[in-house]
Design a protein around this motif. Structure first.
Motif, PDB file in Angstrom:
ATOM      1  N   UNK A 185      45.971  46.747  39.701  1.00 41.44           N
ATOM      2  CA  UNK A 185      45.652  45.099  39.917  1.00 41.44           C
ATOM      3  C   UNK A 185      46.668  44.854  41.201  1.00 41.44           C
ATOM      4  N   UNK A 186      46.108  43.830  42.165  1.00 42.34           N
ATOM      5  CA  UNK A 186      46.927  43.625  43.206  1.00 42.34           C
ATOM      6  C   UNK A 186      47.173  42.006  42.772  1.00 42.34           C
ATOM      7  N   UNK A 187      48.478  41.817  42.893  1.00 42.47           N
ATOM      8  CA  UNK A 187      48.775  40.282  42.474  1.00 42.47           C
ATOM      9  C   UNK A 187      49.603  39.746  43.997  1.00 42.47           C
ATOM     10  N   UNK A 188      49.164  38.606  44.027  1.00 36.68           N
ATOM     11  CA  UNK A 188      49.344  37.771  45.487  1.00 36.68           C
ATOM     12  C   UNK A 188      50.226  36.578  45.257  1.00 36.68           C
ATOM     13  N   UNK A 189      51.103  36.318  45.878  1.00 36.54           N
ATOM     14  CA  UNK A 189      51.758  35.029  45.775  1.00 36.54           C
ATOM     15  C   UNK A 189      51.328  34.317  47.264  1.00 36.54           C
ATOM     16  N   UNK A 221      38.926  37.893  39.464  1.00 36.75           N
ATOM     17  CA  UNK A 221      39.984  37.059  39.903  1.00 36.75           C
ATOM     18  C   UNK A 221      40.665  36.347  38.824  1.00 36.75           C
ATOM     19  N   UNK A 222      41.944  36.608  38.499  1.00 37.37           N
ATOM     20  CA  UNK A 222      42.790  35.773  37.625  1.00 37.37           C
ATOM     21  C   UNK A 222      43.809  35.118  38.456  1.00 37.37           C
ATOM     22  N   UNK A 277      44.050  40.301  41.318  1.00 38.15           N
ATOM     23  CA  UNK A 277      42.791  40.910  41.733  1.00 38.15           C
ATOM     24  C   UNK A 277      42.465  42.145  41.173  1.00 38.15           C
ATOM     25  N   UNK A 278      41.523  42.456  40.296  1.00 40.52           N
ATOM     26  CA  UNK A 278      41.113  43.514  39.924  1.00 40.52           C
ATOM     27  C   UNK A 278      39.691  44.071  40.469  1.00 40.52           C
ATOM     28  N   UNK A 279      39.726  45.076  41.154  1.00 38.03           N
ATOM     29  CA  UNK A 279      38.701  45.421  41.902  1.00 38.03           C
ATOM     30  C   UNK A 279      37.552  46.319  40.939  1.00 38.03           C
ATOM     31  N   UNK A 280      36.281  46.249  41.324  1.00 39.60           N
ATOM     32  CA  UNK A 280      35.361  47.170  40.215  1.00 39.60           C
ATOM     33  C   UNK A 280      35.829  48.563  40.120  1.00 39.60           C
ATOM     34  N   UNK A 304      40.061  32.661  34.873  1.00 41.03           N
ATOM     35  CA  UNK A 304      39.428  34.146  35.296  1.00 41.03           C
ATOM     36  C   UNK A 304      37.924  33.574  35.932  1.00 41.03           C
ATOM     37  N   UNK A 305      37.843  34.602  37.097  1.00 41.19           N
ATOM     38  CA  UNK A 305      36.286  34.429  37.464  1.00 41.19           C
ATOM     39  C   UNK A 305      35.885  35.595  38.242  1.00 41.19           C
ATOM     40  N   UNK A 306      34.667  35.732  38.382  1.00 37.43           N
ATOM     41  CA  UNK A 306      34.006  36.977  38.761  1.00 37.43           C
ATOM     42  C   UNK A 306      33.514  36.705  40.222  1.00 37.43           C
TER      43      UNK A 306
END
Length: 136
Positions: free
Chosen positions: A57-61, A36-37, A49-52, A27-29
């Motif tokens: 959540x948006x999950x990207x491959x 971002x996970x 990605x979880x926006x403020x 996990x990072x900010x």
């Protein structure tokens, strides 16, 4: 009216889902306050990605497929075709001129943070990617 979840609740739910499924993750900010996970699921790399301001959540491959730069127009057409008829996944691409490749990415949104639904969507993403080893 749907009750909005707090960002911290969304992140905690995702962490629990990943732990329950024995997924390695970091996990990072970001500077824009997004969280971002990055995680592995069925030997594939995903980014959540979880926006403020969001309760989803948006999950990207990332780079689920590649094609030579010479096929950029075909990749563009295929992404547009798949986006037009698809309610779950969004297809995008980036061009890596150094490698001479077009990289295709697949993403989806989940606003219920339902573990079973996210796992189902991850499996569907993984299945779609394995069905198209090379793009298009």
């Amino acid at each position: 009216m749907r009750l909005r979840k707090k960002k911290e609740s969304v992140i905690a739910s995702l962490e629990q889902l990943l732990k329950d499924n024995h997924c390695e993750y970091t996990i990072r900010q970001e500077e824009n306050h997004s969280t971002i996970i990055s995680f592995e699921f069925q030997a594939a790399h995903f980014i959540a990605s979880v926006r403020q301001q969001d309760d989803c959540v948006e999950i990207t491959y990332p780079t689920m497929a590649t094609a030579p730069v010479s096929q950029l127009e075909l990749v563009r057409a295929k992404c547009n075709e798949r986006n037009y008829g698809n309610m779950l996944f969004k297809y995008t691409y980036t061009v890596d001129h150094e490698k001479g490749q077009v990289q295709v990415h697949m993403s989806f949104f989940n606003n219920r943070i339902d573990a079973d639904q996210i796992i189902h969507e991850l499996k569907a993403a993984f299945h779609c990617a394995t069905m198209t080893k090379r793009w298009p």
